[in-house]
Design a protein around this motif. Sequence first.
Motif, PDB file in Angstrom:
ATOM      1  N   GLN A 193       0.638  -1.196   0.100  1.00  0.00           N
ATOM      2  CA  GLN A 193      -0.154  -0.024  -0.031  1.00  0.00           C
ATOM      3  C   GLN A 193       0.820   1.358   0.086  1.00  0.00           C
TER       4      GLN A 193
ATOM      5  N   SER B 248      -8.860   8.909  -2.963  1.00  0.00           N
ATOM      6  CA  SER B 248      -8.563   7.972  -3.487  1.00  0.00           C
ATOM      7  C   SER B 248      -7.665   8.245  -4.786  1.00  0.00           C
TER       8      SER B 248
ATOM      9  N   ARG C 278      -9.289  -5.356  -1.860  1.00  0.00           N
ATOM     10  CA  ARG C 278      -8.918  -5.372  -0.154  1.00  0.00           C
ATOM     11  C   ARG C 278      -9.367  -3.945   0.204  1.00  0.00           C
ATOM     12  N   GLU C 279      -9.033  -2.986  -0.158  1.00  0.00           N
ATOM     13  CA  GLU C 279      -9.459  -1.441   0.154  1.00  0.00           C
ATOM     14  C   GLU C 279     -11.130  -1.606   0.280  1.00  0.00           C
TER      15      GLU C 279
ATOM     16  N   VAL D 147     -11.846  -3.612   3.256  1.00  0.00           N
ATOM     17  CA  VAL D 147     -11.824  -2.985   4.456  1.00  0.00           C
ATOM     18  C   VAL D 147     -13.010  -1.941   4.748  1.00  0.00           C
ATOM     19  N   LEU D 148     -13.414  -1.305   3.515  1.00  0.00           N
ATOM     20  CA  LEU D 148     -14.464  -0.258   3.824  1.00  0.00           C
ATOM     21  C   LEU D 148     -15.918  -0.859   4.327  1.00  0.00           C
ATOM     22  N   GLN D 149     -16.047  -2.050   3.676  1.00  0.00           N
ATOM     23  CA  GLN D 149     -17.337  -3.088   4.242  1.00  0.00           C
ATOM     24  C   GLN D 149     -16.970  -3.480   5.694  1.00  0.00           C
ATOM     25  N   ALA D 150     -15.721  -3.911   5.867  1.00  0.00           N
ATOM     26  CA  ALA D 150     -15.349  -4.551   7.013  1.00  0.00           C
ATOM     27  C   ALA D 150     -15.666  -3.635   8.197  1.00  0.00           C
ATOM     28  N   ILE D 151     -15.271  -2.266   7.983  1.00  0.00           N
ATOM     29  CA  ILE D 151     -15.564  -1.201   9.168  1.00  0.00           C
ATOM     30  C   ILE D 151     -17.060  -0.595   8.854  1.00  0.00           C
TER      31      ILE D 151
ATOM     32  N   LEU E 169     -16.098 -11.167   1.515  1.00  0.00           N
ATOM     33  CA  LEU E 169     -15.260 -10.305   2.401  1.00  0.00           C
ATOM     34  C   LEU E 169     -14.122 -10.599   2.991  1.00  0.00           C
TER      35      LEU E 169
ATOM     36  N   LEU F 263     -10.479  -9.134   2.087  1.00  0.00           N
ATOM     37  CA  LEU F 263      -9.553  -8.591   3.294  1.00  0.00           C
ATOM     38  C   LEU F 263      -8.091  -9.201   3.218  1.00  0.00           C
TER      39      LEU F 263
END
Lengths: 850, 224
Positions: A398, A476, A749-750, A753-757, A843, A847
């Motif tokens: 990243q 972004s 992955r980005e 992460v957005l969905q995970a948080i 997801l 990730l």
Amino acid sequence: MILLRLISWPYVRKHAGRALLTVAGIAIGVAVFVAMRAANDAVFGAFTQTVSRLAGATELQVTAGFSGFDEAVLERVQAMPEVAVASPVIEAVGATGLPGQGNVLILGIDMTGDRSLREYDLESGDAAVLDDPLVFLAQPDSLMITAEFARRNGLRTNDRLPLDTVDGRKEFVVRGVLGASGLSGAFGGNLAIMDIYAAQHVFGRGRRFDRIDLALTPGVALDAGRQALQQALGPGFQVQTPSARGQSFESLLRIYRLMLRFSSLFALVIALFMIYNAFATAVTQRRAEIGILRALGATRGQVGLLFVVESAVAGCLGSAVGVALGYALAGGVARLIGTLLEGIQGVGQGQAEVTPTPWLVGVALALGTLTSVLAAALPAREAARVDPIKALQRGRLQVLGAGENRARTLVAAGLGALGAALFVGTTSLPAFYVGYLCLLLAALLLTPWLSVALVRLLRPALVWLRPTEGMLAADSLIGAPRRTSATVSALMLAIALVVGLAGIGRASHGQITEWAESALNPDFFVTGSPTLTGRDYRLPEAMTGELAKVEGVAIVQRMRQPRVAYRNSLVLLMATDVESVGRTARRTVLEGEAADMYRRVAAGEAAIVSENFAAGFGVHAGDVVELAAPTGMLRLPVAGVVREYSDTQGALIVDLALYRKHWHDDTVDLFRVYVSPGAVPEEVRGRILTRFADQRRLFVLSSHQVRAYVGRMADQWFSVTWVQIAVATLVAVLGIASSLTVTIADRRREFGVLQAIGGLRRQVRAAIWMEAATLAVVCLVLGLVLGALHLYFVLQISYRDYPGLRFDYAYPSLVALAVCPVMLAAAVAAAIGPAESAVRGSLVEALEYE
Amino acid sequence: MIRLDAVVKQFDGKRRVVALNDVSVSITRGEMVSIVGPSGSGKSTLLNLIGCLDRPSSGEVSIDGRRLSGLDDDELTRVRRDTIGFVFQFFNLLPTLTALENVALPLHLRGWSRHRARERATELLGVVGLAQRVHHLPEELSGGERQRVAIARALSVYPPVLLGDEPTGNLDSRTGEDILALLTDLHARLGTTIVIVTHDMRVAQSCGRTIAMRDGQVVGDVRR
């Protein structure tokens, strides 16, 4: 090779869609290249073949431009010891009255001598026509047609064939049908043979020939014969081999070739960006893999080579597909060029056959592969430089690849300054092109910086629109300018090209329309041909008085406009009643003083030149032009330069009396007729047609019809431009689709992460769409601005290089406006698929995605 | 608080892999639990199910008495964002956002105003000891600092549950100890339920309860 199988192949299988896009990029570029080239070669190959078929055994041809010359010249040529056979020719396009047939090329020949030059192989008919030339001569209504023509129109020997003559439509008799070999193949069989003296009458040539075809006495070298003839005839005549004459005619079409070549190269340049983008992403994505390879002992060279070989394989595959696709498209392009040629020549060539040639296939494969390797070279270098330790650390990915490049800005500034200096400081053409290239490169180098600056400007609006999604989209793009720079560069170039092409189309169309309204302002044009450019049917001088006597006619102006040779080019000589024309149809004067200019030219003391003539030959008011007339060299001072679009090669305006004195030609191509005040134009038109009914093949064209024709010609002329615009837009759309697919897929992955948080699907989806739309806006802004600059250069190129036409700068706002929704829609549409895949995938996998 | 009843998770590929086989676990509010086991034992899969990142093949997962099986993706996301905070081994910070923006991101996703979100993010960065690093990009921070940012982000709405997947796995031992101390402190101060997947026995032993897994099954459950 083993690395290719173990490393590259699994990656390609896993990312088949991406690999397909890369191959598609090359395939499209190569396909456009092949289609343009193959069509070009087929059409011009057919043209060369036609020239050769028509020439037969002719070694040299004598012409005086397209003006023709007295019969007496033939005797002088025949009397020369170097000449074995000399045969006069009239070559003109005749209109048949056959339904669906249209025009046919009429070759007027003298059967007495011509059989030594051309083979007339009769398939049917009376052989006496050939064996005894007097039979042909004694029956002036005789015609020989080709087998193809006969088949198409259901004609046989002794059938009657209606043909327009200068005296109106007459019936001719088919005396023979030529076999399929030799001459018959010219113009796809749209050819008829007529006696030379009958042709003189049919086309109103008087006692003049268009050219003399000849064979030299055995033992006389071609060059020696040519020199002897040139010396004997003087500079007013051209003595050329048939192929050289064909080439000079072909040069009239140079602009089309130039445009086609430009289109094909452009397609490859865009493909280059698409491939670069795909490989740059692949390198980023496979950084960990490269790290492992390096850790296991692979050298930098091996890693770099791996990517180069991958690109070469993709290039080969894409090129192969492109070649096949290109040849499939070439037929359509050949038909388009054929239509353009038909418009210029007046008669169709027949369907040009597109056949693959090893040379073009080889060049296309090599060019496609080379483009692919070239595009992948930078990413390959990047791959070779990957630090194995950093690459093996998960998450470090990243932090790599972001950040501005100061050196890039410095180089861009240097190139920009150099480009501006070369452009402003020199008149040299190569320096101008180098300057243009420098400025273009500077713009490309500055793309990441400019993109970031633009997105920063757009950020508040995006955040206002959708606070979270807008912020994500903007940040972004701001944070990763390199990720999108190739996409932006490619699209910026494509849009700039669209603006440039549309701009020149708009400017030329506008100015040509303006010119048509001022220069082509008579109420009627009375001609022997249905268009103003057709010069096959000539009208006699005697018609001038007869026309003037028609009730309601106020002014009659005569015009004869042959092509004449000037410095190895064929330019248009417009011989007219200058004094009268100067009063009624004033053109925009660019150099010289109008009143004085028309006075001097009307007195036969000077000539007016068109703007493109002045630019093309470097001639200005006050200079002297030397014209080779049949009577000798004619030196004329240039009284002025005017805006005149009658011909792409350039035009000279002289007084008709001067022309007649030096060219001994008293025919007229067209009469410009003004009606008296108060007269009803349609009634006057009717009177003219009635007056000459059954006497003349006559067309009375209204100024409205002529302007519409000029408009159509201009549109046809720029039809290639519209094809280019379509290709540029299509490539731009494909470019944005491919780039977004690649970049969005790469950021799984980005988005995970957005969905995970806590990001909802619709939020992530909206962020991706907004990013895509913002990217399109950036491309549009940069492309439309660069397009403004590019248009300036294109107009300069057309003025400085070819065809020397100066058009005023006019930004194509409508096309620019039309491009905006297309690009925005393409961007959002392209983002839909990847966005859905980003929000709907696993997801956990997202990730873990590296 | 968290309850798994007879949960099975299998992955269907070329070969079917059973990652969790009939697992039943219950975690009460305020517990600090570590899950240990060798690679492939199913501990990360268990954490993903608790974190609503994945769905079980069969069985039931409930959080706060709410069954997750009937929820659609957006409802599951809402449960996740209101109830659970994640700390990943590889931080998973967005590289283009500053520390402050990364922490504020979940709040923006909940529709918080920019000002309110920044205020909360600043506060949380202070809590994890990064008050001086708010405007730094992830690449400008050390590994430990990045993990602190990730913890601050996980805590952005003070969720009742904090999940950590090897939160010290990518850090040196000293930084790992610091992060563990931070988590223990947050657990004590905020009463957050913490579930940590780890290989590190020191981390495991610092938790009040350790669940051991092997071959997709719970083979030990020790309370201290």
